[in-house]
Design an enzyme around this catalytic site. Structure first.
Site, mmCIF file in Angstrom:
data_model
loop_
_atom_site.group_PDB
_atom_site.id
_atom_site.type_symbol
_atom_site.label_atom_id
_atom_site.label_comp_id
_atom_site.label_asym_id
_atom_site.label_seq_id
_atom_site.Cartn_x
_atom_site.Cartn_y
_atom_site.Cartn_z
ATOM 1 N N ARG A 86 4.764 -3.570 -5.324
ATOM 2 C CA ARG A 86 4.894 -2.693 -6.490
ATOM 3 C C ARG A 86 5.700 -3.427 -7.560
ATOM 4 O O ARG A 86 6.857 -3.781 -7.324
ATOM 5 C CB ARG A 86 5.591 -1.390 -6.078
ATOM 6 C CG ARG A 86 5.877 -0.499 -7.256
ATOM 7 C CD ARG A 86 6.539 0.831 -6.882
ATOM 8 N NE ARG A 86 6.879 1.489 -8.127
ATOM 9 C CZ ARG A 86 8.073 1.970 -8.445
ATOM 10 N NH1 ARG A 86 9.070 1.947 -7.562
ATOM 11 N NH2 ARG A 86 8.289 2.505 -9.619
ATOM 12 N N HIS A 130 8.294 1.484 -16.428
ATOM 13 C CA HIS A 130 9.568 1.462 -15.702
ATOM 14 C C HIS A 130 10.666 1.215 -16.746
ATOM 15 O O HIS A 130 11.331 0.189 -16.735
ATOM 16 C CB HIS A 130 9.544 0.397 -14.605
ATOM 17 C CG HIS A 130 10.603 0.559 -13.548
ATOM 18 N ND1 HIS A 130 10.320 0.573 -12.195
ATOM 19 C CD2 HIS A 130 11.938 0.712 -13.632
ATOM 20 C CE1 HIS A 130 11.450 0.718 -11.504
ATOM 21 N NE2 HIS A 130 12.453 0.799 -12.354
ATOM 22 N N GLU A 175 10.493 7.253 -12.144
ATOM 23 C CA GLU A 175 11.686 8.103 -12.253
ATOM 24 C C GLU A 175 11.904 8.716 -13.636
ATOM 25 O O GLU A 175 12.903 8.413 -14.311
ATOM 26 C CB GLU A 175 12.926 7.301 -11.849
ATOM 27 C CG GLU A 175 12.872 6.799 -10.435
ATOM 28 C CD GLU A 175 14.186 6.181 -9.953
ATOM 29 O OE1 GLU A 175 15.098 5.966 -10.774
ATOM 30 O OE2 GLU A 175 14.301 5.924 -8.751
ATOM 31 N N ASN A 307 11.242 7.960 -4.702
ATOM 32 C CA ASN A 307 12.321 6.967 -4.648
ATOM 33 C C ASN A 307 13.549 7.692 -4.127
ATOM 34 O O ASN A 307 14.011 8.656 -4.750
ATOM 35 C CB ASN A 307 12.634 6.419 -6.042
ATOM 36 C CG ASN A 307 11.473 5.617 -6.637
ATOM 37 O OD1 ASN A 307 10.440 5.434 -6.003
ATOM 38 N ND2 ASN A 307 11.657 5.143 -7.855
ATOM 39 N N TYR A 309 17.523 7.364 -2.638
ATOM 40 C CA TYR A 309 18.743 6.578 -2.398
ATOM 41 C C TYR A 309 19.798 7.376 -1.641
ATOM 42 O O TYR A 309 20.345 6.887 -0.661
ATOM 43 C CB TYR A 309 19.288 6.025 -3.727
ATOM 44 C CG TYR A 309 18.382 4.914 -4.236
ATOM 45 C CD1 TYR A 309 18.522 3.615 -3.779
ATOM 46 C CD2 TYR A 309 17.329 5.183 -5.104
ATOM 47 C CE1 TYR A 309 17.661 2.600 -4.193
ATOM 48 C CE2 TYR A 309 16.461 4.175 -5.518
ATOM 49 C CZ TYR A 309 16.630 2.887 -5.058
ATOM 50 O OH TYR A 309 15.773 1.894 -5.446
ATOM 51 N N GLU A 371 10.476 3.590 -3.402
ATOM 52 C CA GLU A 371 11.730 2.806 -3.468
ATOM 53 C C GLU A 371 12.697 3.338 -2.436
ATOM 54 O O GLU A 371 12.846 4.561 -2.285
ATOM 55 C CB GLU A 371 12.434 2.924 -4.827
ATOM 56 C CG GLU A 371 11.865 2.063 -5.901
ATOM 57 C CD GLU A 371 12.648 2.171 -7.214
ATOM 58 O OE1 GLU A 371 13.879 2.362 -7.186
ATOM 59 O OE2 GLU A 371 11.997 2.058 -8.262
HETATM 60 C C1 BGC Z 1 15.266 2.357 -10.191
HETATM 61 C C2 BGC Z 1 15.446 0.862 -10.059
HETATM 62 C C3 BGC Z 1 16.900 0.565 -9.741
HETATM 63 C C4 BGC Z 1 17.252 1.201 -8.430
HETATM 64 C C5 BGC Z 1 18.687 0.957 -7.967
HETATM 65 C C6 BGC Z 1 16.033 3.168 -9.194
HETATM 66 O O1 BGC Z 1 16.640 4.224 -9.858
HETATM 67 O O2 BGC Z 1 13.918 2.681 -10.238
HETATM 68 O O3 BGC Z 1 15.003 0.255 -11.226
HETATM 69 O O4 BGC Z 1 17.186 -0.791 -9.750
HETATM 70 O O5 BGC Z 1 17.081 2.592 -8.516
HETATM 71 O O6 BGC Z 1 19.597 1.515 -8.861
#
Ligand code: BGC
Length: 461
Positions: A86, A130, A175, A307, A309, A371
């Site tokens: 990607r 992006h 995002e 995505n 985290y 992601e």
């Molecule tokens: C984004 C990336 C970023 C990653 C880590 C995501 O919000 O799509 O571009 O580098 O998180 O912060």
């Protein structure tokens, strides 16, 4: 919370042979060549020049120099055994002013990249936007202007007409929540506008642009198996045990609405959630949302990119005059933290996926993790990253076992790269990049991911 062990003797979870293993990057974060071959300026080229905008004044002018070194990078991907890669297309490389004149040298670059990927047996998975909006469009209002949505549709047609004979899977936006909130709400990302809740029209205009891009891709690429996705940043919302009153619950609901539902509901159900807590009680948001828009936005998707985290912990606002109906707070529990100080919470990903299925049911298309990854200190022995990835891949396996149709997993990121307002200080790569020499060196996590992919594909090993 104990994280999953990265002990190499721990059995790897099994996924079906057609599960897609990938890695993700984005144009401004890796390409460099910011002024080469006719590329126009993007909002990031402008933002990085603002004093104080990016830590230590770093810029993406050279980044990983991927524009010149993509051959080496594709060779790394092949060694890793990736099924898919990607990347994002830089809008101002293709349309220097955002609209009108096409720069053939820009399109040629992506043409060469796609061919190199296909030669290596890797499915190209481009994202159209992006965050690097052409500055010329920002000068006309950027995503606060409805016109930008139509420009995205036109740009999507240009790219899909050129690459649609070889690209089978497309992602429209990356995002839109983060671009709205960081770029237009708080001004910590480009374009650096601090409109607070005044930024909400940016959500609608991006989503409208998404719908127009879906139509453009389908028209250019024809009906034969082309898949169109969007990559939404989603965060499961959690309450702290010490703050679970009715007011806290309402605050959590308000945050969930802004971060998750504002972007998933219109795509999957064709309507926006109730935004009256944000002062938008009229369904047209004071004329921003027009009659036919939701039909365009809710065009059927082949997959929802997620995505992930970490979760978000929310309480009722401590200061009622803060202007927001929630406070984002730290969890009470002790989690391992990444170099970015983000808590490592793999079960948040399982919860998120189960929650999406519970909320949208049959309307939820196949899900792709587009992601997931972490920043860790520089160095090759990144056991902490292996631990992070192992925990999250396992979290995906657990959601699949409970009925969520997850088709692929893309880690963020293949390479250390320009981490937006943090510059080169946060390293997310499976591959370490020495930004002085551009030397690439695979880390322990690269070997771990290679072994994971190989173990899922006996025929490849
Ligand atoms: C984004 C990336 C970023 C990653 C880590 C995501 O919000 O799509 O571009 O580098 O998180 O912060």
């Amino acid at each position: 919370m104990v994280n999953r062990s990265a002990d190499p003797t721990t059995p790897l979870p099994r996924f079906p042979a057609d599960f897609v293993w990938g890695a993700s990057t984005a144009a401004y974060q890796i390409e460099g060549a910011a002024e080469e071959d006719g590329k126009g300026p993007s909002i990031w080229d402008a933002f990085v020049r603002r004093p104080g905008a990016v830590r230590d004044g770093h810029t993406g002018a050279t980044a990983c120099d991927h524009y010149h070194r993509f051959g080496e990078d594709v060779a790394l991907m092949r060694r890793l055994g990736l099924d898919a890669y990607r990347f994002s297309v830089s809008w101002p490389r293709v349309l220097p002013s955002g609209t009108g004149r096409v720069e053939p040298r820009g399109l040629d670059f992506y043409d060469r990249l796609v061919d190199a990927l296909l030669d290596a047996g890797i499915e190209p998975t481009p994202t159209l936007f992006h965050w690097d909006l052409p500055q010329a469009l920002e000068d006309q209002g950027g995503w606060m202007s409805r016109d930008t949505a139509y420009r995205l549709g036109e740009y999507a047609a240009v790219v899909a007409e050129r690459l649609g004979d070889r690209v089978r899977r497309w992602i429209t936006l990356n995002e839109p929540f983060v671009h709205m909130s960081f770029g237009y709400g708080f001004g910590v990302h480009a374009p650096g506008r601090a409109l607070l809740l005044g930024a909400v029209p940016v959500a609608h205009h991006q989503l409208l642009g998404h719908g127009l891009a879906v139509a453009a891709i389908r028209a250019a690429a024809g009906p034969d198996g082309t898949q169109v996705l969007i990559a939404n940043n989603c965060s499961p919302v959690r309450l702290r045990p010490d703050a679970a009153s009715e007011a806290d619950r309402l605050a959590a609901d308000a945050y969930d609405t802004l971060h998750n539902r504002l972007f998933n509901d219109p795509l999957l159900t064709g309507s926006y959630p109730d935004l009256s807590v944000y002062g938008l009680s009229d369904p047209s948001w004071g004329g921003i949302v027009r009659d036919e828009d939701l039909k365009v936005i809710a065009a059927p998707l082949d997959g929802l990119g997620i995505n992930y985290y970490n979760p978000s912990w929310i309480t009722a606002p401590a200061d009622p005059a803060s202007g927001l109906p929630f406070d984002l707070v730290e969890p009470q529990e002790t989690y391992r933290r990444t170099a970015f100080d983000w808590p490592v919470v793999p079960d948040g990903l399982t919860d998120l996926l189960l929650g999406l299925k519970a909320r949208y049911g049959e309307a939820l298309p196949p899900v792709w993790i587009t992601e997931n990854g972490c920043s860790e200190p520089a160095g090759l022995d990144d056991a902490a990253r292996v631990d992070y990835l192992a925990g999250h891949v396992d979290a995906v396996a657990r959601a699949r076992a409970q009925g969520v149709d997850v088709r692929g997993y893309f880690t963020w990121s293949l390479l250390d790269n320009f981490e937006w307002a943090e510059g080169y200080h946060q390293r997310f790569g499976l591959v370490e990049v020495d930004f002085a020499t551009q030397a690439r060196t695979p880390r322990a996590s690269f070997e771990w991911y290679r072994a994971l992919i190989a173990a899922q594909k006996p025929q490849k090993s």
